[in-house]
Motif scaffolding. Structure first.
Motif, short mmCIF file in Angstrom:
data_model
loop_
_atom_site.label_atom_id
_atom_site.label_comp_id
_atom_site.label_asym_id
_atom_site.label_seq_id
_atom_site.Cartn_x
_atom_site.Cartn_y
_atom_site.Cartn_z
N LEU A 175 0.83 -1.21 0.00
CA LEU A 175 0.00 0.00 0.00
C LEU A 175 0.86 1.26 0.00
O LEU A 175 0.54 2.25 -0.67
CB LEU A 175 -0.93 0.00 1.22
CG LEU A 175 -2.01 -1.07 1.24
CD1 LEU A 175 -2.79 -1.02 2.55
CD2 LEU A 175 -2.97 -0.89 0.06
N ILE A 176 1.97 1.24 0.76
CA ILE A 176 2.88 2.39 0.77
C ILE A 176 3.43 2.64 -0.63
O ILE A 176 3.48 3.78 -1.11
CB ILE A 176 4.03 2.16 1.78
CG1 ILE A 176 3.49 2.20 3.21
CG2 ILE A 176 5.12 3.22 1.60
CD1 ILE A 176 4.51 1.80 4.26
N SER A 177 3.82 1.59 -1.32
CA SER A 177 4.37 1.73 -2.67
C SER A 177 3.34 2.29 -3.63
O SER A 177 3.64 3.18 -4.44
CB SER A 177 4.88 0.37 -3.17
OG SER A 177 5.90 -0.13 -2.34
N ALA A 197 -2.71 9.30 1.71
CA ALA A 197 -2.71 7.85 1.51
C ALA A 197 -1.39 7.23 1.98
O ALA A 197 -1.38 6.16 2.59
CB ALA A 197 -2.95 7.53 0.04
N ILE A 198 -0.28 7.92 1.72
CA ILE A 198 1.03 7.41 2.17
C ILE A 198 1.05 7.34 3.69
O ILE A 198 1.48 6.34 4.28
CB ILE A 198 2.17 8.31 1.66
CG1 ILE A 198 2.19 8.33 0.12
CG2 ILE A 198 3.51 7.84 2.19
CD1 ILE A 198 3.15 9.34 -0.47
N ALA A 199 0.58 8.40 4.35
CA ALA A 199 0.58 8.44 5.81
C ALA A 199 -0.31 7.33 6.39
O ALA A 199 0.07 6.66 7.37
CB ALA A 199 0.11 9.81 6.31
N GLU A 200 -1.48 7.11 5.81
CA GLU A 200 -2.38 6.08 6.33
C GLU A 200 -1.78 4.69 6.16
O GLU A 200 -1.87 3.84 7.06
CB GLU A 200 -3.74 6.15 5.64
CG GLU A 200 -4.76 5.20 6.23
CD GLU A 200 -6.20 5.63 5.96
OE1 GLU A 200 -7.09 5.15 6.67
OE2 GLU A 200 -6.42 6.44 5.04
N ALA A 201 -1.14 4.45 5.02
CA ALA A 201 -0.49 3.15 4.80
C ALA A 201 0.64 2.94 5.80
O ALA A 201 0.84 1.83 6.33
CB ALA A 201 0.03 3.06 3.37
N THR A 227 -0.47 16.01 5.39
CA THR A 227 -1.82 15.47 5.30
C THR A 227 -2.86 16.55 5.58
O THR A 227 -2.61 17.52 6.30
CB THR A 227 -2.03 14.32 6.30
OG1 THR A 227 -1.74 14.80 7.62
CG2 THR A 227 -1.13 13.16 5.99
N SER A 228 -4.05 16.36 5.03
CA SER A 228 -5.14 17.31 5.24
C SER A 228 -6.40 16.64 5.80
O SER A 228 -7.26 17.31 6.36
CB SER A 228 -5.49 18.00 3.91
OG SER A 228 -5.82 17.04 2.92
N GLU A 229 -6.51 15.32 5.66
CA GLU A 229 -7.69 14.59 6.13
C GLU A 229 -7.59 14.37 7.63
O GLU A 229 -6.66 13.73 8.12
CB GLU A 229 -7.79 13.25 5.39
CG GLU A 229 -8.93 12.35 5.83
CD GLU A 229 -10.29 12.94 5.54
OE1 GLU A 229 -11.22 12.68 6.32
OE2 GLU A 229 -10.42 13.65 4.52
#
Length: 715
Positions: A127-129, A139-143, A174-176
Motif C-alpha cells: 500500500l505504501i508503494s 494515503a502514504i501516511a495512512e499506509a 496530510t489534510s484529512e
C-alpha cells in the motif's frame, strides 16, 4: 547632407542606414520569438498541472460513507463478512485515498483479529508503494500507520520507531482529519511503549487537535480512545491528578453521549489511579472496579470482567477480607477457565494461593505460588515474574522461612538487573533504528536538493539551446545571450558546489550542540590507520553519560534538557587540550576520542572531566541545574591485544567496554568513572568473558579498573 537629429525618422532612411535597421528588426524578432516560446512552454506546463489536479480525485464520497458505516468501536469493520465482500468488490482503479483506507483496515484486521503479522506487513508495504506512486500524502501516511501498527504488534518496536521517522514528512502534509488522528494516535502508542514520553504526548496532542472540531458518534469514540491512552501515559509518569481528571471527564462524556464501550477500561484505569492517590483508602478503588465490572458485563467484555474481579480480590486481600476476596476471585477463575484466558488465570490463581498463605496454610499456598512463578519464568513474562517474586518473598516471610525468602530476594535483584539491561538494550536498538531512519530521511532530502539543482542546470542548458536556435536570426544577439548564459551557468555551478559542501558538513554535525556526530566518528576512525594498516599513534576513548538527564527533561522540560546538552558540549570544547575529537554519541551521551594520548595520564584527565562537569551547575532561566556525569575510559591499543586483533576489532571492543564500564558506574551510584588498567592474562584469552559480562570478569580478577569519583553534588 544627413540630419543627425532628424525629427522625422522616415526622411533619414537612406542606403547607408539600412543594415542597422535590419539588425534591430532581427533583434526584436528574436526577442518576440523568445517570449512567445517561454509563454507557450509555461502555459503548457500550467495546463498539464491543472489537468492532473482535476483528474486526481483522491476519495470516493459514496464508498467513504460505506466505510464509515462499517467501522464499529474497533480499528477495523465489525461485520467482517460484509467487509470481505466489500474488498472483493473493490475496483483497483478506485481513488487512491479510498483504496488505501479500505485495505489498511484489512491490515489492522490481519494484525488484531488473525495475528498474521507477516501478511499484514507485506500488505502495508504494498500500500505504501502504491500511494507513493501517486504521490498523495494522506494515503502514504495512512499506509504507514498500518505498517507501524503491524510492526508494534509483531514485537518489532525498533522498526516501528524508525517507520515513524520516515512517516513524518508525509504526515505533515496530510489534510484529512481522520488520517491525522489515526496516524498520530498510532505513533503515540508506539512511542509510549518505547518510553519516549515527550514525543508520544506530542503525537497524542496532534491527534486531539485533529478531532477537536469534529462531531458525531465516531468522533466521540475516537476521543475516548485517545483520552484513555493519554491518561495511561500520565499515570505511567506518576502524574496521577491530571490522569484522574482526564479519566473523570472522559467517563462523564461517555455517559452524556451514551457511548459506553470504553467504560470498562476507563473505570479500571480510574481505580488504579485512585489507589495511587489515596493508598490509605483502598475501598474507593473497590467501588470503581465494581463499576468497571458492571460495564464489562453490559458490553459482554469478558476480559475486563476477569481483570476487574481480580483487582477487587487483590484489594480485599490487602484489607484482610480473605473470604470476600476468595468469592470474587473464584468467579473470575470460572470465567477465565471457560474462555481459555491463560495469562489472566495465572494472576487469579496466584491471588488465591496468597489467600491460603495468609490463612496459615503455608505449605500448600507456597507450593501453588511456586508453580505459577515457574510458569511465568518459562513463558518469559519477566515483569509479571518479577512482581510475583516479591509476593512470594512476603509469603516466605509469613511462613518464617527466611533462607528461602533471602534466595527469592536475591533472584529478584538479579532479575531486575536483567530487565534493566534488556530494556536498555531495546532502547539503544530503537535509538539506533531511529538514527538510521533520520539519516535515511536526510539522504532523501539531500538527493531531492541535488535533483532540484540538476533541474536548474537542465533549465540552463535548455535556455542555451534556445539561444543557439535564435543565433540564426541575429549573430550579435546570440553572442550576447551566450555570454549571459555562460555567466548564469557559472553562478549555478558555484551554488551547486557550495550547496554540496554545506550538505556534506551538515551530515557530520549534530544540529543542537554543533559537535561531530556518529557519521563523523566513522570518518575519523577510517583515517586512524596508516598506509600499512597499523595504528599510527596511541589513542584513548572516553564515553560520558549525563546523570538523571531524563529527570531534567521530565521536571523542567525539553528546552532545559537542550540547554544542559549545549552547556556540557561547550565545557568539553573549552577543556580540550590534546586535539580531542568530541562527538555527540546519542541522546545524553558524549564520546571523546583523543588521537594522540602517548603522554596523557588518562586517569588524571577523566578526574578533571568529573570535576569540570559537576562543580558548576548549568543556569537555565535563573535556575541552577546540578549536573554530573558517569564515565568509562579505555586506552588504545588494548593491553596485550597488539598483533592478535585487527584494528577494527580493537575499536569495536573498546567502544563496548567503555559502554559496559559506564553502565557499572550507573548501577553503583553515578557521578563516577572507571578507567581500564590491564588484564590478568593475554587479552584474547579473557576477551569473550569480559565482553559478555564485565562485572563478572571484574569480580573474577580478569580485568582491573581504576574507579574515580566526582565531587559531591546536591540535587
Amino acid at each position: 547632407m544627413r540630419h543627425l537629429h532628424n525629427p522625422h525618422p522616415r526622411a533619414s532612411q537612406g542606403t547607408q542606414k539600412r543594415p542597422c535597421g535590419l539588425l534591430w528588426r532581427s533583434i526584436w524578432l528574436a526577442l518576440v520569438l523568445l517570449v512567445v516560446d517561454f509563454a507557450i512552454t509555461h502555459a503548457h506546463a500550467a495546463r498539464t498541472d491543472s489537468e492532473g489536479s482535476a483528474l486526481r480525485i483522491h476519495y470516493d464520497p459514496e464508498l467513504e460513507t460505506v466505510l464509515d458505516a462499517m467501522l464499529g468501536t474497533g480499528m477495523y469493520p465489525v461485520d467482517r463478512e460484509r467487509f470481505a465482500q466489500f474488498l472483493a468488490d473493490t475496483d483497483v482503479y478506485m481513488p487512491i485515498g479510498t483504496f488505501v483506507r479500505a485495505w489498511t483496515y484489512r491490515v489492522l484486521e490481519l494484525v488484531h483479529a488473525e495475528r498474521d503479522y507477516s501478511e499484514a506487513l507485506a500488505l502495508s508495504q504494498e500500500l505504501i508503494s502504491k500511494a507513493k506512486a501517486v504521490g498523495f500524502a494522506d494515503a502514504i501516511a495512512e499506509a504507514y500507520g498500518g505498517k507501524i501498527e503491524a510492526l508494534q504488534a509483531a514485537g518489532k518496536r525498533d522498526r516501528a520507531v524508525a517507520a515513524i521517522v520516515l512517516l513524518q514528512p508525509y504526515l505533515e502534509a496530510t489534510s484529512e482529519q481522520r488520517v491525522q488522528f489515526f496516524v498520530h494516535n498510532t505513533a503515540g502508542r508506539v512511542l509510549q511503549e518505547s518510553q519516549q514520553f515527550e514525543e508520544a504526548l506530542e503525537h497524542y496532542l496532534s491527534a486531539q487537535q485533529a478531532i477537536s472540531l469534529g462531531a458525531g458518534l465516531q468522533t466521540v469514540r475516537r476521543r475516548q480512545f485517545l483520552n484513555l491512552h493519554i491518561a495511561r501515559l500520565q499515570a505511567e509518569l506518576e502524574h496521577y491528578e491530571p490522569a484522574f481528571e482526564l479519566v473523570e471527564s472522559t467517563i462523564a462524556e461517555a455517559m452524556r453521549e451514551g457511548v459506553h464501550h470504553r467504560l470498562p477500561e476507563l473505570y479500571l484505569l480510574k481505580g488504579y489511579v485512585q489507589g495511587s492517590l489515596n493508598p490509605d483508602d483502598p475501598r474507593q478503588s473497590i467501588a470503581t472496579y465494581e463499576k468497571s465490572l458492571y460495564w464489562a458485563i453490559e458490553n459482554n467484555d469478558v476480559h475486563r470482567q476477569v481483570v476487574a474481579r481480580n483487582n477487587i480480590g487483590s484489594v480485599l486481600i490487602s484489607l484482610g477480607d480473605y473470604r470476600s476476596a476468595a468469592t470474587v476471585l473464584l468467579e473470575a477463575r470460572t470465567i477465565a477457565v471457560s474462555e481459555g484466558m491463560i495469562r489472566e488465570l495465572q494472576f487469579v490463581d496466584f491471588n488465591l494461593a496468597n489467600i491460603d498463605v495468609r490463612n496459615g496454610d503455608y505449605e500448600a499456598g507456597i507450593e501453588r505460588m511456586l508453580a505459577i512463578v515457574d510458569y511465568m519464568r518459562s513463558a518469559n513474562m519477566q515483569r509479571d515474574y518479577a512482581e510475583m517474586l516479591s509476593y512470594l518473598a512476603d509469603a516466605y516471610s509469613l511462613a518464617d522461612r527466611q533462607k528461602e525468602r533471602a534466595d527469592v530476594l536475591e533472584e529478584l535483584l538479579h532479575l531486575r538487573q536483567r530487565i534493566f539491561r534488556s530494556e536498555r538494550d531495546q532502547m539503544l536498538s530503537e535509538l539506533q533504528a531511529r538514527f538510521e531512519a533520520q539519516e535515511s530521511a536526510q539522504q532523501i532530502a539531500f538527493l531531492q536538493q541535488q535533483n532540484q539543482l540538476q533541474d536548474q542546470e537542465i533549465a540552463n542548458a535548455s535556455l542555451q539551446r534556445r539561444i543557439t536556435f535564435l543565433f540564426a536570426l541575429s549573430v550579435i544577439l546570440a553572442c550576447m545571450m551566450l555570454f549571459f548564459a555562460y555567466r548564469a551557468a557559472r553562478r549555478a555551478n558555484k551554488r551547486l558546489n557550495r550547496t554540496n559542501q554545506d550538505l556534506h558538513e551538515q551530515t557530520l554535525r549534530d544540529p543542537l550542540t554543533g559537535l561531530l556526530n556518529r557519521r563523523a566518528m566513522r570518518v575519523i576512525l577510517d583515517q586512524r590507520t596508516g598506509s600499512n594498516g597499523k595504528p599510527t599513534r596511541d589513542s584513548a576513548m572516553v564515553l560520558l553519560d549525563i546523570d538523571y538527564f531524563k529527570q531534567i527533561n521530565d521536571t523542567l522540560g525539553h528546552e532545559a534538557g537542550d540547554q544542559v546538552l549545549i552547556a556540557i558540549a561547550n565545557r568539553l570544547r573549552g577543556a580540550s587540550q590534546h586535539d580531542e575529537q568530541i562527538i555527540r554519541w546519542g541522546g545524553e551521551e558524549f564520546l571523546i576520542y583523543i588521537p594522540d594520548a602517548r603522554h596523557l595520564d588518562l586517569a588524571w584527565y577523566v578526574q578533571k572531566l568529573l570535576s569540570l562537569l559537576a562543580t558548576r551547575p548549568v543556569v537555565y532561566h535563573d535556575q541552577d541545574i546540578v549536573v554530573s556525569t558517569t564515565i568509562g575510559a579505555v586506552r588504545l591499543p588494548l593491553p596485550g591485544a597488539e598483533g592478535t586483533l585487527t584494528e577494527t576489532q580493537q575499536l569495536e571492543d573498546a567502544l563496548r567496554m567503555t559502554d559496559a564500564m559506564l553502565y557499572l558506574g550507573k548501577l553503583h551510584g553515578r557521578n563516577q568513572a572507571r578507567v581500564l588498567q590491564q588484564f590478568s592474562r593475554p587479552y584474547p584469552e579473557v576477551r569473550e568473558a569480559i565482553l559478555a559480562d564485565l562485572e563478572h570478569a571484574l569480580n573474577a580478577d580478569q580485568i582491573s579498573l581504576d574507579i574515580l569519583y566526582g565531587p559531591p553534588v546536591k540535587r
